[in-house]
Every structure is written in C-alpha cells, then in structure tokens.
Design a protein around this motif. Structure first.
Motif, PDB file in Angstrom:
ATOM      1  N   TRP B  35       0.858  -1.191   0.000  1.00  0.00           N
ATOM      2  CA  TRP B  35       0.000   0.000   0.000  1.00  0.00           C
ATOM      3  C   TRP B  35       0.888   1.233   0.000  1.00  0.00           C
ATOM      4  O   TRP B  35       1.736   1.398   0.876  1.00  0.00           O
ATOM      5  CB  TRP B  35      -0.906   0.014   1.236  1.00  0.00           C
ATOM      6  N   ARG B  36       0.660   2.139  -0.978  1.00  0.00           N
ATOM      7  CA  ARG B  36       1.404   3.400  -0.978  1.00  0.00           C
ATOM      8  C   ARG B  36       0.898   4.287   0.153  1.00  0.00           C
ATOM      9  O   ARG B  36      -0.286   4.227   0.510  1.00  0.00           O
ATOM     10  CB  ARG B  36       1.195   4.128  -2.309  1.00  0.00           C
ATOM     11  N   PRO B  37       1.756   5.108   0.729  1.00  0.00           N
ATOM     12  CA  PRO B  37       1.282   6.058   1.745  1.00  0.00           C
ATOM     13  C   PRO B  37       0.169   6.927   1.155  1.00  0.00           C
ATOM     14  O   PRO B  37       0.208   7.268  -0.031  1.00  0.00           O
ATOM     15  CB  PRO B  37       2.531   6.910   2.043  1.00  0.00           C
ATOM     16  N   GLY B  38      -0.828   7.224   1.960  1.00  0.00           N
ATOM     17  CA  GLY B  38      -1.952   8.025   1.469  1.00  0.00           C
ATOM     18  C   GLY B  38      -3.154   7.845   2.368  1.00  0.00           C
ATOM     19  O   GLY B  38      -3.087   7.145   3.386  1.00  0.00           O
ATOM     20  N   HIS B 288     -11.256   0.014  -9.962  1.00  0.00           N
ATOM     21  CA  HIS B 288     -10.352  -0.590 -10.955  1.00  0.00           C
ATOM     22  C   HIS B 288     -10.005   0.452 -12.016  1.00  0.00           C
ATOM     23  O   HIS B 288     -10.723   0.598 -12.992  1.00  0.00           O
ATOM     24  CB  HIS B 288     -11.005  -1.829 -11.570  1.00  0.00           C
ATOM     25  N   ASP B 289      -8.910   1.159 -11.808  1.00  0.00           N
ATOM     26  CA  ASP B 289      -8.529   2.260 -12.702  1.00  0.00           C
ATOM     27  C   ASP B 289      -7.113   2.069 -13.234  1.00  0.00           C
ATOM     28  O   ASP B 289      -6.385   3.025 -13.450  1.00  0.00           O
ATOM     29  CB  ASP B 289      -8.646   3.603 -11.964  1.00  0.00           C
ATOM     30  N   ASP B 331      -3.228   4.325  -7.892  1.00  0.00           N
ATOM     31  CA  ASP B 331      -2.473   5.224  -7.022  1.00  0.00           C
ATOM     32  C   ASP B 331      -2.171   4.631  -5.647  1.00  0.00           C
ATOM     33  O   ASP B 331      -1.135   4.934  -5.054  1.00  0.00           O
ATOM     34  CB  ASP B 331      -3.250   6.535  -6.822  1.00  0.00           C
ATOM     35  N   ASP B 332      -3.094   3.833  -5.118  1.00  0.00           N
ATOM     36  CA  ASP B 332      -2.934   3.380  -3.727  1.00  0.00           C
ATOM     37  C   ASP B 332      -2.176   2.068  -3.599  1.00  0.00           C
ATOM     38  O   ASP B 332      -1.700   1.743  -2.517  1.00  0.00           O
ATOM     39  CB  ASP B 332      -4.310   3.244  -3.060  1.00  0.00           C
ATOM     40  N   TRP B 333      -2.099   1.318  -4.684  1.00  0.00           N
ATOM     41  CA  TRP B 333      -1.429   0.024  -4.608  1.00  0.00           C
ATOM     42  C   TRP B 333      -0.081   0.062  -5.330  1.00  0.00           C
ATOM     43  O   TRP B 333      -0.025   0.210  -6.553  1.00  0.00           O
ATOM     44  CB  TRP B 333      -2.318  -1.083  -5.196  1.00  0.00           C
ATOM     45  N   ARG B 334       0.966  -0.083  -4.587  1.00  0.00           N
ATOM     46  CA  ARG B 334       2.321  -0.083  -5.135  1.00  0.00           C
ATOM     47  C   ARG B 334       2.533  -1.321  -5.999  1.00  0.00           C
ATOM     48  O   ARG B 334       3.133  -1.272  -7.062  1.00  0.00           O
ATOM     49  CB  ARG B 334       3.317  -0.080  -3.969  1.00  0.00           C
ATOM     50  N   ARG B 335       2.029  -2.415  -5.521  1.00  0.00           N
ATOM     51  CA  ARG B 335       2.142  -3.680  -6.231  1.00  0.00           C
ATOM     52  C   ARG B 335       0.766  -4.311  -6.237  1.00  0.00           C
ATOM     53  O   ARG B 335       0.075  -4.269  -5.215  1.00  0.00           O
ATOM     54  CB  ARG B 335       3.124  -4.573  -5.477  1.00  0.00           C
ATOM     55  N   ILE B 336       0.375  -4.914  -7.349  1.00  0.00           N
ATOM     56  CA  ILE B 336      -0.949  -5.543  -7.396  1.00  0.00           C
ATOM     57  C   ILE B 336      -0.843  -7.043  -7.159  1.00  0.00           C
ATOM     58  O   ILE B 336      -1.588  -7.615  -6.370  1.00  0.00           O
ATOM     59  CB  ILE B 336      -1.669  -5.239  -8.732  1.00  0.00           C
ATOM     60  N   PHE B 337       0.104  -7.691  -7.840  1.00  0.00           N
ATOM     61  CA  PHE B 337       0.237  -9.143  -7.720  1.00  0.00           C
ATOM     62  C   PHE B 337       1.584  -9.509  -7.082  1.00  0.00           C
ATOM     63  O   PHE B 337       2.583  -8.806  -7.293  1.00  0.00           O
ATOM     64  CB  PHE B 337       0.142  -9.802  -9.095  1.00  0.00           C
TER      65      PHE B 337
END
Lengths: 340, 340
Positions: B35-38, B288-289, B331-337
């Motif tokens: 999770w990216r900071p935010g 989902h963007d 924007d909020d997820w640094r990594r998805i998988f």
C-alpha cells in the motif's frame, strides 16, 4: 506492533503446548466432575486423547476440531414443552394488543384463554401460525431485545427458575472440556437460530456464529429514519432438524463434525453423518430416564412415550449397532443442574 | 492436563499482550508494504488502532472484530469474466460426455463450439442453466474434488497463471494485518460458497466456516453403499449479492461487521449496513482504474462501463457522502500481484 505481537504469541503458545503436554495427565483435576465414572465418560476422555494428543495416530488438526450439540433435551430441559414455544405463547398478548382483531381468531383466541389443556391440544398448523406471528414481522434487533427481556424474567413452573438455569451441568463441563483442547463447540438445534443466539454465549459460552438453528429469511430494508434494518420474514430458510442438521452444518461450517451429541430422533442424521466421516469420531445421545431429577421419556428402554424429544427403540438399536454412546441421565450424570 | 494448559495459555497470552502493547509502534516494520502512503492506508491503520488499542475510547472486544471482504474484484481479478463462470464453461464437455443428449441443446451447444464471441453474448437465463447443470447434481465431496483439480490446472489467458495467483497482494497483506490484531476475516461473495471454500483457506487464509457466498441447498441422501452424502440441489438458498450480503451475514455470523471491503454496486448494502452500526467502522471500495497492471472499468470516474463488477457514479457519490474510502488501484497500490 501487531506483527511482533503475533509472532510472540505464537512462540508462547508453542511453549505452553509443549509444557502442558509434558505434564502428567493423572495429576490433573477431573474436567468432568458431574459425570460418574463409566463407559460414557471413558468414551469422551478416550476420544479427546485420541484426537488431540500430537503423538496419537488419530490426531486431528485444530482447524478440524468441530463438536456439535443439539440444544433442547441435550443442553437444557425440553419438557413438558420447548422453551421457545413458551416464549411464543407468552408473546401472544402483546401481539393481540398491537393487532386487536387477532383476539377472536384461532389459535390466538385459545392461547389468550390461558387454558393449558386446550393449548396443549393445539396441532402443528396452529403452532406454526403462532410461531410465525410471534417470531417474524420485526427487525432482528427488536427481536433480540424482546427475547433478552423475556429470558431474564420468565420462570419454569416446576423449578421456579429462569430457563437458562435449567441447563445440564455435565454438558457445560463437557463443552468447556472440549474447548480447552481446541474443539470449537457448535449448537445445532431445531430451535430458532435467532432465539438461541440471544443467550448462547452467556449461558453455554457459544458465540452467535457457532449457533446453527432453524432459520427464517430476513430482508434488508430502510427504516423511516433511513437506517438499514433486517426484517424477520415468515419464510423458512433452514429447518434444522433431522436431515436439516447435516444440511445446515454444510451451509454454515462446511466441515464435518468430529463429535456430535443429540437426544432424540431429530438427531439421527447428524450422528450418522458425523460417524461416517472416518477416523475417530464420537456420537452420543442423552436418554432421559430420570423422572425424579428431570423427566423420563422414550419410548426406548420401556420409558413413557412423548411427542417432545422422542427417543424411539429404533434409535436405541441403531446407537447400539453403530457404536454411538447412549448416556443415561440417571446413571451417568452425578449432578444434573448446577443449583442442585 | 487440558485445564492446566488452558490456564497457562491464558496467562502467557496476557503477558504477550502486555509486552507487545508496550512496544513502540513506529519501530515496527510496515504490515502493508504494497500500500502506498496516502489516505486509504492511513484510514486502515487509524481504524485498527482505534478499535484494538485497549486505551482507545472506540476499543472493540475481540469477539466483535469482524471484517468482511467481497471476493471477485476485491480479492482477485474478475475481468473479463468471473472465474467461477470459466469453471462452469470448462465443465460443459464433461457434462455432455455424461449426458450426450445435451450436445444439441442450447446453451450447451454454443459453449461446445468454443466460439468466445457467441459465448460472451449468452444472456442471464442461459448462464443460469449452465451454472445449475455444472454446479449441482453431485455430492459435495465430488464437487470439491472437481473444483480442486480445476483450480490447480486452469490458467488465466492474459497472465498464463493459475487464477489463485491473480490475487491482490495489498489485500493479502490487509487480511493478515487484520487477523494479527484479532479480527476474524470473512469472505462475503456473490460467488458460490462451495466453490470459494475449496481454495479460500490455502489462498486467503480464510477457513470454510468464514466463507459466506451464494449457496444452493443440499439434500441428505444415502449412497448405494449406505454412506450418507449431501447432494447439491438446483435450489437457491442464499443469493449473496446486494441486499443478500447483509442478509447472509445475519444468517451465518449473527454480528454486524466492523469493516467491509467491496468493489462494485453489489457491495453497496453491506457497506451501508456496516457503516450504520455505530462506533468506529470502516467501509472501503476498490476502484479498478489501472488498465496497464490489471483492468480499468467503472463507469465511475470516467472509466469504461462494464457488466462485470460495475462501479457506477452513484456508488462513487454515496462513498464520498458517507465517508467510505475509495481505493485507487493505480495510485494506492504499489504492487498488485505477488508475481510482479
């Protein structure tokens, strides 16, 4: 913080398990003091050791340790009539106050007379009408509050005590014993799921999500103030008796129990289903053969016949044939109620 | 032995809790590295501290710590089509082999052609027919074995990986984080309960009894060898989408969640129901963007419209109005998988 706590806890739990497993079993106090020595008590202790000792060939992982108990007649008194039915009868005056036109309509008219004999003669259809009228038509929070109030105030006519004191002390010890060795204890009852959930945690130590019972549908609606509510609808989702018990277990747990305790013909299928799972399983039945301390009914074993919690000779024969343990209330239980 | 173990464990757990609460939070490693900071990540951490720190005015007892997650589009990929539907299509050849007369009957004939465009055009009624034919008519153990085999072998056409690898790493971290502080994590999915239960424990760490999904009835029967089996019947018990989610939660848990995570219009009611419970609650939605790393669909926020996992502007507006957190995948997820 949380990761460290989890790791530390796992470490300590591991240490605790090792230490306690190393302790001598015979130096411990008896976890089942209300059970008299005998084959029933032996079967329980043997089952627990076989399935929870890490060195046992029949060891069962904690995740798979599921124990199920019927309620009426297995955990608390069901005679002369199911407690939930008493609740339904007791709700009729309030119901008629809200809908006065019901006062002249059967079966509500009969219930209002208070004539116990006439009420006892009501058939299944009238009883279903009373149940539907008193158990549905309100939101789940209102229902919970009504039951909580009633269960705190109502008294059983024979013992003059709250119904929640008419619970069997040997079973309370058994529930605690099983939980202490990692079993999750479920109630799987023909009684109403929403009804039993109101008091099950306080009385039996069984949380709402481990109460499976006969369940009606609810519908998601908005109250006048816009707040979402779940309304109890007169629509049967799960009839949790007979075959409905294993069906309900599949729906709500998705695992087959290792241990099942019943007391009547309504528990036959859950005992079959449990016993058929392979490995070490234990299936037990309470036989109500103690008219002095509780009630005596069968008609198995020459006991009087009954409509409430019937235990017929065929069930007794099946138990003997299949190795299910029949528990004699009179002989196997030293004490029945905590207040004795 | 067991009583001593329990007491000892309680003692150690108490010590562990005290010790870890005394540790400085900022010295810990991040439990949510993907999770990216935010504001989304902040809301999660704030919620956890508010509800689990013993000194917090919004402290929630462990028994009440319930967190629910939708599956399709919230925990794993749902585009271009729900994974369970792919399973149903893949089962059609075996079904036709067993019942050859189906080869000439729609919609099975179309599925057998393998014509992706024609299959994509199938309407709701034909899809229900395919689902009923491939998800019912066998006992629950056979079904579990079939799904387990398929889920191990099937590959998503875009990533060429098992579907169970198309799970969102940030959500796996969130599930673990919540569990580490005493939350029980439930999956509450419109997908089939029996289907998801096959892999949920291995993939998400969520045991069968904490998977609530769309559920069909089962019937208790005896196999030819006398063994009791639970047959899957084409009878819908719970449609666990939209209003069915809070209804299913009441049926299966009997407690209102403190935390709910969805991603589409089917999650609206569960988020409303969760948020309306009073005290500190958290309601979240995945948007989902991110067409590059996963998919982009809405039509909220100017994203393309879709039939699968629709997130309309009204839902976006309701989220903003009611303080639900919309999580931007981009924007909020640094990594998805995990395999990235």
């Amino acid at each position: 913080m949380e990761l460290r706590r989890r790791e530390f806890t796992a470490l300590l739990l591991g240490a605790a398990a090792t230490l306690s497993l190393a302790g001598p079993a015979d130096a411990e106090s008896d976890p089942l003091p209300s059970w008299r020595p005998g084959s029933a008590k032996d079967a329980i202790v043997k089952f627990v050791h076989a399935t929870t000792d890490a060195a046992s060939p029949d060891f069962v992982p904690v995740a798979e340790r599921i124990a199920t108990f019927d309620q009426d007649g297995t955990l608390w008194v069901e005679h002369p009539v199911y407690t939930q039915l008493v609740y339904c009868f007791d709700r009729v005056p309030a119901l008629v106050k809200a809908k006065p036109e019901l006062a002249k309509v059967e079966p509500f008219r009969t219930v209002l007379t208070g004539d116990r004999e006439a009420i006892a003669r009501l058939g299944l259809e009238p009883l279903i009408k009373i149940a539907a009228a008193t158990l549905t038509g309100m939101d789940v929070d209102m229902f919970r509050d009504e039951v909580a109030k009633w269960i705190a105030e109502a008294r059983d006519p024979r013992w003059k005590r709250p119904y929640t004191e008419l619970i069997y002390q040997p079973q309370i010890e058994l529930l605690k014993y099983l939980r202490s060795v990692g079993y999750r204890t479920y109630i799987v009852t023909g009684g109403g799921q929403d009804f039993v959930r109101v008091y099950a945690e306080r009385v039996y130590g069984v949380p709402p999500e481990q109460v499976i019972g006969t369940a009606g549908g609810v519908s998601y609606q908005y109250a006048a103030d816009g707040r979402p509510v779940l309304m109890k609808e007169p629509k049967l989702l799960l009839n949790d008796d007979n075959a409905g018990k294993p069906e309900g277990i599949h729906l709500m747990i998705g695992r087959r129990p290792r241990f099942a305790f019943g007391n009547s013909t309504g528990g036959r299928q859950i005992l079959e289903y449990t016993a058929a799972g392979g490995g070490v399983r234990l299936a037990m039945l309470v036989l109500h053969d103690d008219a002095d301390r509780e009630y005596a009914y069968g008609p198995a074993h020459g006991l009087p016949d009954t409509k409430v919690g019937r235990f017929p000779p065929e069930l007794y024969d099946q138990a003997k044939k299949d190795g299910w343990i029949v528990v004699s209330m009179k002989d196997d239980w030293r004490r029945i109620f905590a207040f004795e």
